[in-house]
Scaffold this motif. Structure first.
Motif, short mmCIF file in Angstrom:
data_model
loop_
_atom_site.label_atom_id
_atom_site.label_comp_id
_atom_site.label_asym_id
_atom_site.label_seq_id
_atom_site.Cartn_x
_atom_site.Cartn_y
_atom_site.Cartn_z
N ILE A 422 0.62 -1.44 0.05
CA ILE A 422 -0.05 0.03 0.04
C ILE A 422 1.02 1.34 -0.02
O ILE A 422 0.56 2.29 -0.60
N TRP A 423 1.94 1.22 0.83
CA TRP A 423 2.72 2.43 0.57
C TRP A 423 4.14 2.49 -0.30
O TRP A 423 4.78 3.54 -0.02
N LEU A 424 3.87 1.49 -1.34
CA LEU A 424 4.91 1.66 -2.41
C LEU A 424 4.96 2.97 -2.94
O LEU A 424 6.04 3.38 -3.41
N PRO A 425 3.87 3.63 -3.30
CA PRO A 425 3.90 4.88 -3.95
C PRO A 425 4.76 6.16 -3.06
O PRO A 425 5.34 6.92 -3.81
N PHE A 426 4.94 5.79 -1.91
CA PHE A 426 5.62 6.56 -0.97
C PHE A 426 7.11 6.13 -0.77
O PHE A 426 8.07 6.97 -0.66
N ALA A 427 7.41 4.90 -0.64
CA ALA A 427 8.62 4.14 -0.52
C ALA A 427 9.53 4.64 -1.57
O ALA A 427 10.83 4.96 -1.19
#
Length: 464
Positions: A422-427
């Motif tokens: 879910i947090w890939l776009p921020f990672a």
């Protein structure tokens, strides 16, 4: 002589020791999350994650993708650093993208062609399950909110209900143009997700950090989160968000307007992408010129998408209210906030890689040594705020903005578990901080990133 040279020697040594401390803290957090997660699972607490803090099960295995993944990792570790310093810009981006695709596909094929790739998006919880039921896009948009809540005959499947309709319509669109089925959908996720190796460097270069763009690229290629890019819709979402932010950084007004359109569309891929606004503002603040014009153009693009979808019948805010209710109709009601609010960070470390802690530490530390973006030759505009006159360097502000967005999502309690995807776009924006790592150490960090991905993919069964 010793008195004058000692500080120069002590500085790098002190920073390396601080890196080791950060790495040790990461390891301790991960071990604690695994041990506590195992204990809670043994007691029957509803974590709904057998291999907490990851949504996976323990299942050591090898696959056809194993030798390919080892080959790709070895090549990047051996020549990636040197190649990024010497290659032409276009060739560098092309090679980075193709290598990222190869890395992601190799990891997916460790689990096998069907289970790890072609059938991964075809389960009952996924979007493809609903595609045959969409016969009229207009009617689907107008009636979407009526099917979000669970325990009714026509409720949407889990992932479809948990996201705005844009996520489902992406796969409906693929099906309509002849690219239906799990294999085509999975390949789309991989190809779009791997494009972060183009978007993030392009954004950094446009913001005046060309050297950083080159330094960061191998870390994006060997992203441990590629385990979930191939193949989940979150991989596709990551590529869309990164492209939108990159366009905000590019000069002119057309590119920011296009970026606004993409980011407006992203709001209809995931409700959580309202937090991308933090990163968007950071990008706009870092632009060397034309910030106000770019902001207005981007805002117009976002507004155009929101207006069009609202007129078509779907109100984002209504969907959000219902999705929060649907969220607590499922596993979220059981998953303890007191565990996931910190164990989520451990999951993020496995997705972003062990380099994250030391890189962020170095990025933030540069502020004390004057790590600010250069002032334009014309000087700051009269009356502008200090942050806009001289914001932190892109390699500081972008990771910090991504960390703020992640923290907000974590504390909200609406992301309990599964944040590794879910947090890939921020990672991928957190990894911008890797530009601060000493060149002499980067090969070792490449190896650590690759080892993390290989360990996760071969020890755990991440297929949902």
């Amino acid at each position: 002589m010793e008195a004058t040279t000692l500080p120069a020697v002590r500085g790098p040594v002190h920073r390396r020791r601080a890196d080791l401390v950060a790495l040790g803290a990461e390891a301790a957090l991960l071990v604690l999350a695994v041990v506590v997660g195992a204990a809670l699972n043994a007691r029957g607490v509803g974590l709904h994650a057998d291999a907490a803090p990851l949504y996976a099960t323990w299942r050591p295995h090898l696959g056809w993708g194993t030798p390919a993944a080892l080959l790709v990792a070895g090549a990047v570790i051996a020549v990636g650093g040197r190649w990024t310093r010497t290659a032409g810009w276009a060739a560098l981006l092309a090679a980075g993208y193709l290598t990222s695709v190869a890395w992601t596909l190799s990891l997916a094929l460790v689990d096998g062609w069907s289970t790890g790739f072609a059938d991964r998006l075809t389960t009952q919880a996924e979007y493809l399950y609903e595609v045959p039921r969409v016969t009229d896009v207009g009617a689907t948009l107008a009636g979407f909110t009526g099917r979000i809540l669970d325990f009714q005959p026509d409720s949407w499947s889990t992932h479809t209900a948990g996201h705005p309709p844009g996520a489902l319509l992406v796969f409906v669109g693929l099906d309509r143009v002849g690219l239906g089925g799990g294999a085509a959908a999975a390949l789309a996720c991989v190809l779009v997700g791997a494009s972060v190796t183009i978007s993030v460097p392009v954004a950094l270069r446009a913001l005046g950090a060309a050297d950083a763009a080159r330094a960061v690229l191998p870390f994006l290629v060997l992203l441990p989160g590629a385990v979930w890019v191939g193949a989940s819709a979150d991989g596709l979402f990551t590529g869309v968000v990164a492209a939108g932010l990159a366009l905000l950084a590019v000069r002119g007004r057309v590119a920011p307007a296009a970026g606004g359109l993409l980011l407006g569309g992203a709001l209809y891929l995931s409700y959580g992408f309202v937090l991308v606004g933090v990163l968007a503002l950071a990008v706009l603040a870092l632009r060397p010129a034309g910030r106000v014009a770019a902001l207005l153009a981007a805002a117009a693009g976002v507004a155009a998408v929101v207006a069009a979808v609202t007129v078509a019948g779907f109100r984002w805010w209504d969907g959000y209210d219902l999705v929060v209710e649907r969220y607590h109709q499922g596993w979220a009601a059981d998953r303890p906030y007191g565990y996931w609010v910190w164990a989520n960070v451990a999951a993020l470390l496995l997705s972003a890689g062990p380099v994250l802690g030391p890189a962020l530490r170095r990025a933030v530390a540069t502020l004390r040594r004057g790590g600010y973006a250069p002032v334009p030759p014309s000087g700051p505009a009269p009356g502008t705020w200090a942050l806009l006159r001289r914001p932190p360097a892109p390699t500081v502000l972008l990771p910090v903005a991504a960390a703020v967005a992640v923290l907000a999502g974590d504390l909200s309690g609406l992301s309990k578990a599964e944040v590794e995807r879910i947090w890939l776009p921020f990672a991928v924006w957190l990894l911008v901080a890797t530009a601060h790592l000493p060149p002499a150490t980067r090969r070792w960090w490449f190896a650590g990133q690759a080892a993390t991905a290989l360990a996760v993919n071969h020890l755990l069964w991440t297929v949902s």
